[in-house]
Structure formats: structure tokens, C-alpha cells
Design a protein around this motif. Sequence first.
Motif, PDB file in Angstrom:
ATOM      1  N   ALA A  36       4.450   2.441  -3.110  1.00  0.00           N
ATOM      2  CA  ALA A  36       3.762   1.163  -3.285  1.00  0.00           C
ATOM      3  C   ALA A  36       4.503   0.313  -4.309  1.00  0.00           C
ATOM      4  O   ALA A  36       4.902   0.805  -5.362  1.00  0.00           O
ATOM      5  N   GLY A  37       4.684  -0.964  -3.982  1.00  0.00           N
ATOM      6  CA  GLY A  37       5.353  -1.882  -4.892  1.00  0.00           C
ATOM      7  C   GLY A  37       6.834  -2.039  -4.634  1.00  0.00           C
ATOM      8  O   GLY A  37       7.516  -2.754  -5.366  1.00  0.00           O
ATOM      9  N   VAL A  38       7.358  -1.389  -3.584  1.00  0.00           N
ATOM     10  CA  VAL A  38       8.790  -1.468  -3.297  1.00  0.00           C
ATOM     11  C   VAL A  38       9.173  -2.912  -2.995  1.00  0.00           C
ATOM     12  O   VAL A  38       8.386  -3.686  -2.466  1.00  0.00           O
ATOM     13  N   LEU A  84       9.584   9.518   6.068  1.00  0.00           N
ATOM     14  CA  LEU A  84       9.943   8.761   4.880  1.00  0.00           C
ATOM     15  C   LEU A  84       8.691   8.180   4.234  1.00  0.00           C
ATOM     16  O   LEU A  84       7.840   7.619   4.903  1.00  0.00           O
ATOM     17  N   ARG A  85       8.604   8.298   2.940  1.00  0.00           N
ATOM     18  CA  ARG A  85       7.453   7.763   2.207  1.00  0.00           C
ATOM     19  C   ARG A  85       7.868   6.501   1.466  1.00  0.00           C
ATOM     20  O   ARG A  85       8.784   6.520   0.654  1.00  0.00           O
ATOM     21  N   SER A 103       0.805  -1.224   0.000  1.00  0.00           N
ATOM     22  CA  SER A 103       0.000   0.000   0.000  1.00  0.00           C
ATOM     23  C   SER A 103       0.838   1.274   0.000  1.00  0.00           C
ATOM     24  O   SER A 103       0.345   2.350  -0.341  1.00  0.00           O
ATOM     25  N   GLY A 104       2.125   1.181   0.396  1.00  0.00           N
ATOM     26  CA  GLY A 104       2.907   2.390   0.598  1.00  0.00           C
ATOM     27  C   GLY A 104       2.549   2.991   1.946  1.00  0.00           C
ATOM     28  O   GLY A 104       1.468   2.755   2.482  1.00  0.00           O
ATOM     29  N   GLY A 146      -2.028  -9.278  -7.118  1.00  0.00           N
ATOM     30  CA  GLY A 146      -0.660  -9.338  -6.610  1.00  0.00           C
ATOM     31  C   GLY A 146      -0.174  -7.974  -6.156  1.00  0.00           C
ATOM     32  O   GLY A 146      -0.960  -7.119  -5.725  1.00  0.00           O
ATOM     33  N   MET A 147       1.136  -7.732  -6.266  1.00  0.00           N
ATOM     34  CA  MET A 147       1.731  -6.478  -5.831  1.00  0.00           C
ATOM     35  C   MET A 147       1.589  -5.402  -6.899  1.00  0.00           C
ATOM     36  O   MET A 147       1.601  -5.697  -8.100  1.00  0.00           O
ATOM     37  N   PRO A 148       1.469  -4.127  -6.483  1.00  0.00           N
ATOM     38  CA  PRO A 148       1.458  -3.048  -7.476  1.00  0.00           C
ATOM     39  C   PRO A 148       2.817  -2.961  -8.165  1.00  0.00           C
ATOM     40  O   PRO A 148       3.853  -3.197  -7.545  1.00  0.00           O
TER      41      PRO A 148
END
Length: 296
Positions: free
Chosen positions: A150-152, A146-147, A62-63, A242-244
Motif C-alpha cells: 500500500a502506498g506504492v 506478487l504483493r 489498498s495494496g 490521501g494515499m497511505p
Amino acid sequence: GGFGAGGSGGFEGFGGAEFGDVFEDILQGFFSGAQGGRRGQRVRKGSDLKYDLSVTLEQAYSGAEVPIKIYKQEVCPSCRGTKAKQGTGLKTCATCRGAGKVQIVQGFFALSQACPRCGGEGRIIESPCAVCRGAGRQEKEIEVRLRIPAGVSTGTTLRITGAGDAGERGAAPGDLYVHVTVKDDPRFERKEDDLIYDARLSYPKVSLGCEIEVPTLNSDKYRLKVPPGTANGTLLRVREKGMPRMQGRGYGDLFVRIAVDIPKHLDEHQRKLLEDLEKSFSDQENEGFLKRVFRR
């Protein structure tokens, strides 16, 4: 500023002067020393910092924006980086006459090096700042938000511009580099942007077919139909769960891996039912069902 990610970890400096700066100092010092010229003093950019970050799979999905605390060099609030006590000034170094360098004659060559008295500053502090002891900077604990994009994924490095150590005498600050590690999740296995979920089902269910509830990272429950006769190890695809994709649009897929759960202990009634089933298969199979399932 740039962007980053939140979590726990440590940091360390990468160092101050760069190789190019040192090489330039040697060349300019040689020629300016030989010609007797005067060169303005170089101020150093602040050191870069490294931060090792661990995030959960949910945060990576989600970030998130998370505050962290790091230690870094900040400009002294008392002298504001001048290194001198308030109300006092700097005087020109009598040894190098403000040039910051002195010449050394060796045969036919005249080389220059940093003045040993002023340390290459060209000026001498009459009364050093008592707060930073003449350093111009102080190490402080500060909070940085820190931001996490999403998808890291593990191995990603995020750069936060200007969040490193303060530079000397007003020079630009360094940057903060965040090295990301995504923690393992007990529910899912990650393959780049795809996720794999293991669903354990009984033999009757996979034989007859069934509908199961599959978890997802967006908190929704997905109802998945398992076709009759699904084999052990089959991967059923759920698209876009799945993941972004960090470097693109959309999402990866969620794969449900079917694991047939064979019971190790049966009561008399269950055994009788399986024996009847085995007899019904005897005309179609050379080897009995029970012998294959419970072979030791």
C-alpha cells in the motif's frame, strides 16, 4: 522470497557473470597458472530478471496480491541440473586433467585460461541430457504471486528474492526486480502522498456556501462544507484521506480544488435574475458583474 506487485508487463535478464567474478578469474588464473595449482570450479548465480508493472491508483492505495506469469530458467527436472542423461556420469577432462584451465606460456609468464575442451568445467558429459540438451536448465513459464505494498508510487522498485533464473549446478537463483508505474486516475491528481480532486460548482453555490459529496479511495463518500464566498481555485483540505505513506505511518491529505462553473448560455429568466443581481452590486463595484463574467 521477498515481496512484489501484480500487473502486466515484460521481463528481461540482466546478465550472468558479474564484473568482480571476471576480474577474480583473471587474477586467480594468472597466479594459479604460474604456480601450477588447481582451483575448484566456480558456479554462477542465476541471472536477475526485470518486470515492468502497471497498477491502478486503487491497487496502489489498498495494496493487492496478484498472480503474474513470467518466463525464466528453471533447473531441468530430468537431470536436476547435472546436464547428463540419467544413469550416466561425468568423466574427468583429459586435456586439463580436471582443473578446468590450461596454461599458456608467454616468455617469462605463465597465463591460464578456461580449457577449450570442457569449457572450464573440468569434466566432460558422456551422454548429455536429452530433455535440456545438456544445458542443465530449461526456460519455463511460471506463475509468481506478487504483493503490491500500500502506498506504492511510480518509480518504486520491488525486489523478490530468489524469483530470477536458476543458478548453475545448484548455485543460488537470481532475483526478480519489479519496476512500478501507477496509472493516471480520471478523478484524482496525485502529489506524493496527497490527492487533489476538482469540484465544479456554480457561482450561486460558492457565493451562498454549500455542502458537496467528495469521492475517496476507501469507497466512502465524504461530505464537505464549502464556505460562502469561496474563490475559484481554492484548495479545501480533507485530512487523512490521501494515499497511505509507504515509508511511514498514516495517510496523506485529500485537497478539493474548487472550480467555479460559469454558464455560457442563459435563458431569459436566468439573464433577468443576473441583471437584477448586477444592479444590486452596482454601488459597490465600478464594473458591472455581467460585463466581467461574459466579457469576450
